[in-house]
Design a protein around this motif. Sequence first.
Motif: not given
Length: 211
Positions: A91-94, A164-171, A173-184
């Motif tokens: 999901p991150f790669t996509r 890590i990705l949220a810090n690198k691309f703050p704009e 951030a919310d999408n990356f955090i959501q992706i991470g939580r969804e995976i778990g």
Amino acid sequence: LTEFVQKPVEKNSDLPDRYGPPTKKQLKIINRPFKILDTDDTDKIKLTPPPKDDSEIQQQELDELKSLQELLKDSELRDKITLQDEKLFSPFTRYLRDNDLEVDTEELATINKDISTIVHKFKFFYNRPRPHQVSDIEEYENVAGKSPSYPSGHSTNAAVTAEILANKFPEHADNFIQIGREIGLNRVIAGLHYPTDHIAGLKLAEQLIPL
């Protein structure tokens, strides 16, 4: 746990006989040296032990997992879970590809190898059985759930990567955090993990991110 982290783990180590013994491949993961993490720092990491077998809390978790099985009737969700099982970071790669974002994939891979090592140390320290081992929950067909249940490695790796990705691309951030939580969470929906495995994975990630 400090002693467990510092000393090599052997096939006949005095581990709790709950999930089962580590394979040769898992022993290599547990014993491989860190590339980025520092052993002195990882010694300070703490997790609350998982609920005891046959405890009321564990039974409540199993009941919750059984109710979540209804969600697996959604074929689109099942496809997501299967893909994330085989390729945790898909999901991150996509998302990175779709938004023309570039990252150092080798660095991320190195970080996540270290994370997987510490996760496996905790997994075999507690050696918690998977839900299907202690109940009538059917094991979801998978390739990445062949280790003790606690903590969830998918939850830990995904949460750290998201941060890590949220810090690198703050704009984004919310999408990356959501992706991470969804995976778990998808691992819990699949019945591959207890909710407390997921929570422990997030708490482990919180301690790993500053390191």
